[in-house]
Design a protein around this motif. Structure first.
Motif, PDB file in Angstrom:
ATOM      1  N   LYS A 137      16.099 -56.241 -21.616  1.00 63.43           N
ATOM      2  CA  LYS A 137      17.472 -56.094 -21.132  1.00 63.43           C
ATOM      3  C   LYS A 137      18.078 -54.763 -21.566  1.00 63.43           C
ATOM      4  O   LYS A 137      17.625 -54.128 -22.514  1.00 63.43           O
ATOM      5  N   ASP A 138      19.127 -54.383 -20.837  1.00 62.56           N
ATOM      6  CA  ASP A 138      19.964 -53.217 -21.184  1.00 62.56           C
ATOM      7  C   ASP A 138      19.140 -51.957 -21.415  1.00 62.56           C
ATOM      8  O   ASP A 138      19.336 -51.214 -22.382  1.00 62.56           O
ATOM      9  N   LEU A 139      18.198 -51.717 -20.518  1.00 63.22           N
ATOM     10  CA  LEU A 139      17.412 -50.485 -20.594  1.00 63.22           C
ATOM     11  C   LEU A 139      18.248 -49.349 -20.012  1.00 63.22           C
ATOM     12  O   LEU A 139      18.759 -49.447 -18.893  1.00 63.22           O
ATOM     13  N   ASP A 144      26.192 -44.452 -17.857  1.00 62.40           N
ATOM     14  CA  ASP A 144      26.414 -45.796 -18.366  1.00 62.40           C
ATOM     15  C   ASP A 144      25.634 -46.850 -17.582  1.00 62.40           C
ATOM     16  O   ASP A 144      25.884 -48.045 -17.719  1.00 62.40           O
ATOM     17  N   LYS A 145      24.692 -46.435 -16.753  1.00 56.60           N
ATOM     18  CA  LYS A 145      23.913 -47.356 -15.934  1.00 56.60           C
ATOM     19  C   LYS A 145      22.758 -47.941 -16.751  1.00 56.60           C
ATOM     20  O   LYS A 145      22.139 -47.243 -17.554  1.00 56.60           O
ATOM     21  N   THR A 146      22.479 -49.242 -16.519  1.00 57.67           N
ATOM     22  CA  THR A 146      21.407 -49.909 -17.240  1.00 57.67           C
ATOM     23  C   THR A 146      20.485 -50.642 -16.267  1.00 57.67           C
ATOM     24  O   THR A 146      20.833 -50.872 -15.101  1.00 57.67           O
ATOM     25  N   ALA A 147      19.322 -51.022 -16.766  1.00 59.52           N
ATOM     26  CA  ALA A 147      18.342 -51.757 -15.975  1.00 59.52           C
ATOM     27  C   ALA A 147      17.836 -52.942 -16.777  1.00 59.52           C
ATOM     28  O   ALA A 147      17.922 -52.977 -18.012  1.00 59.52           O
ATOM     29  N   GLU A 148      17.310 -53.924 -16.069  1.00 61.57           N
ATOM     30  CA  GLU A 148      16.674 -55.084 -16.690  1.00 61.57           C
ATOM     31  C   GLU A 148      15.351 -55.321 -15.986  1.00 61.57           C
ATOM     32  O   GLU A 148      15.292 -55.362 -14.749  1.00 61.57           O
ATOM     33  N   VAL A 149      14.290 -55.497 -16.745  1.00 58.65           N
ATOM     34  CA  VAL A 149      12.953 -55.693 -16.196  1.00 58.65           C
ATOM     35  C   VAL A 149      12.400 -57.013 -16.705  1.00 58.65           C
ATOM     36  O   VAL A 149      12.481 -57.307 -17.906  1.00 58.65           O
ATOM     37  N   LEU A 191      18.399 -52.894 -11.170  1.00 53.39           N
ATOM     38  CA  LEU A 191      19.035 -51.615 -11.491  1.00 53.39           C
ATOM     39  C   LEU A 191      20.545 -51.732 -11.320  1.00 53.39           C
ATOM     40  O   LEU A 191      21.036 -52.074 -10.233  1.00 53.39           O
ATOM     41  N   ASN A 192      21.261 -51.485 -12.389  1.00 53.95           N
ATOM     42  CA  ASN A 192      22.733 -51.472 -12.362  1.00 53.95           C
ATOM     43  C   ASN A 192      23.316 -52.784 -11.843  1.00 53.95           C
ATOM     44  O   ASN A 192      24.374 -52.798 -11.229  1.00 53.95           O
ATOM     45  N   PHE A 235      22.629 -57.237  -4.111  1.00 54.32           N
ATOM     46  CA  PHE A 235      23.582 -58.322  -4.269  1.00 54.32           C
ATOM     47  C   PHE A 235      24.865 -57.778  -4.879  1.00 54.32           C
ATOM     48  O   PHE A 235      24.850 -57.004  -5.837  1.00 54.32           O
ATOM     49  N   ASN A 236      25.991 -58.218  -4.279  1.00 54.74           N
ATOM     50  CA  ASN A 236      27.294 -57.739  -4.733  1.00 54.74           C
ATOM     51  C   ASN A 236      28.385 -58.579  -4.086  1.00 54.74           C
ATOM     52  O   ASN A 236      28.385 -58.793  -2.869  1.00 54.74           O
TER      53      ASN A 236
END
Length: 434
Positions: A137-139, A144-149, A191-192, A235-236
């Motif tokens: 999490k929080d890669l 300030d953008k983060t990713a989760e894998v 992503l984000n 998704f949004n």
């Protein structure tokens, strides 16, 4: 004043009891923190107005069978059926909130009883899911953008199945939806919090391609190639949009007869594609969703399709041509305690990409829940259900129509006597979940 032996024994027993109680409390906390049992007891009652192609003791319904007239003009398939079954009762356990350094772990095991032993009334546990997931999490990406894998390994829903209509019937939209459970390695990169890229390598097991020996995962085993899947999801604000493609490459045979009648090793192979789109919008108690897939063969993902032989070579090898078909559905649901919904689905057979050698059954491999003369099908399902705490009750009406024809040509298309056959199904479901 000294301490008596009796008082010493009492103190030791008290200490042991306190240690035992503390250990028991730790075990309880560990269980409540990391494990959760879930499942339900489910009962189905169904009535069908005629015979149909169906699996799981008739609960997983595909299409009604074609008219079968005897010498007196009686339609032998116009026989109604009634069933009352609870074989879809399910039990599972989730394991969660385990962490090693920066890696989070979850796991799931889930079974039901929808597996028949031979032709008897006995049923046995069927493995549905057995998988674990590792998540990072929080890669950091940029600014300030983060990713989760996440990486999923084990048997779970085929990623093409994600996104389905929440109807009560066991088939949940099939054969107008593409669906499958399979052993896999699937990576999701989000992503984000708005875009997800999914990539999978998938093995066949309970859902398998068909071929000269009927449905079997051996065809993929001979080919040494897992299914490959890739999808992109956005998704949004209640909107989910997903586009993806599934690629399957199998070897239907490992040996064949050459021009001299000698059995030789062959290198037969057929590679097929299935692109699809899924859209969903949720707002409060309203759900709107739709899905469409255009597949070559795809019988292992529940398309009523298959493939044929386009050429028989002197060296004993065969070349193949896939049937092409589309499966589309739309769904609307409203409510939270009292829930109403309508589902509609349409299937169309477009025939093979090139001409087959002939339409002899040994050279025309189709899904066992698919008649070679099937040209199209559609279904409408109005539904109403009531949710009272953990208890769910509902009623559905299904009308499924299938178009059949005669004189199937070398492209797998019926050319004469096109006609529609319909089935009325009334379904009631009673379910208690925990």
């Amino acid at each position: 004043m000294g301490v008596s032996a009796l008082e010493t024994d009492v103190n030791i027993d008290s200490i042991k009891a306190a240690v035992k109680a503390e250990k028991k409390e730790k075990i309880k906390q560990e269980w409540n923190t990391h494990f959760k049992f879930y499942g339900f007891v489910r009962n189905y009652l169904t009535y069908d107005s005629r015979q149909g192609y169906a699996a799981n003791e008739g609960l997983y319904y595909f299409v009604p069978k074609d008219v079968l007239l005897n010498q007196y003009g009686q339609d032998l398939n116009a026989t109604p059926e009634f069933r009352y079954l609870n074989i879809t009762t399910r039990v599972g356990v989730n394991m969660f909130d385990y962490k090693y350094k920066h890696t989070y772990f979850t796991a799931r095991i889930e079974c039901d009883f929808a597996f028949s032993i031979a032709a008897t009334a006995a049923v046995a546990l069927r493995l549905r899911h057995a998988c674990f997931t590792m998540t990072w999490k929080d890669l950091k990406m940029y600014k300030d953008k983060t990713a989760e894998v996440s990486l999923l390994m084990g048997q779970y829903w085929h990623p093409i199945s994600i996104g389905y209509a929440d109807i009560m019937s066991f088939e949940t939209g099939s054969p107008f939806d593409v669906a499958n459970r399979a052993p896999q390695i699937t990576m999701d990169a989000t992503l984000n919090r708005k875009f997800t890229i999914t990539g999978s390598l998938i093995a066949q097991f309970q859902y398998a391609s068909t071929g000269p020996n009927g449905p079997s995962w051996n065809y993929q085993k001979y080919a040494l190639t897992p299914e490959a899947f890739v999808a992109f999801t956005y998704f949004n604000k209640g909107v989910t949009a997903r586009a993806g493609v599934n690629v399957t490459s199998i070897k239907p045979r490992k040996s064949g007869l050459d021009a001299n009648g000698v059995e030789v090793l062959v290198n037969d192979r057929i590679t097929t594609f299935c692109p699809y789109l899924f859209l969903e919008y949720k707002y409060k108690d309203l759900v709107l969703s739709a899905k469409t897939a255009y597949g070559q063969a795809g019988e292992q993902i529940n398309l009523m399709s298959g493939y044929g032989v386009s050429k028989m070579n002197p060296d004993g090898s065969w070349e193949y041509t896939p049937m092409q078909s589309s499966a589309t559905w739309g769904y609307i649901q409203y409510g939270k305690k009292y829930i109403g919904s309508v589902f509609g689905g349409y299937f169309k057979n477009f025939g093979t990409t090139t001409s087959m050698v002939d339409t002899d059954p040994k050279h025309f491999f189709v899904n066992p829940f698919c008649d070679p003369g099937l040209m199209a099908a559609w279904r409408i399902i109005p539904s109403f259900k009531v949710k009272l705490g953990n208890f769910l009750f509902g009623v559905e009406y299904h009308y499924t129509a299938a178009q059949y024809g005669k004189n199937v040509n070398n492209y797998g298309l019926a050319t004469t006597d096109l006609h529609w056959v319909g089935n009325h199904r009334v379904l009631a479901m009673f379910q208690y979940e925990w």
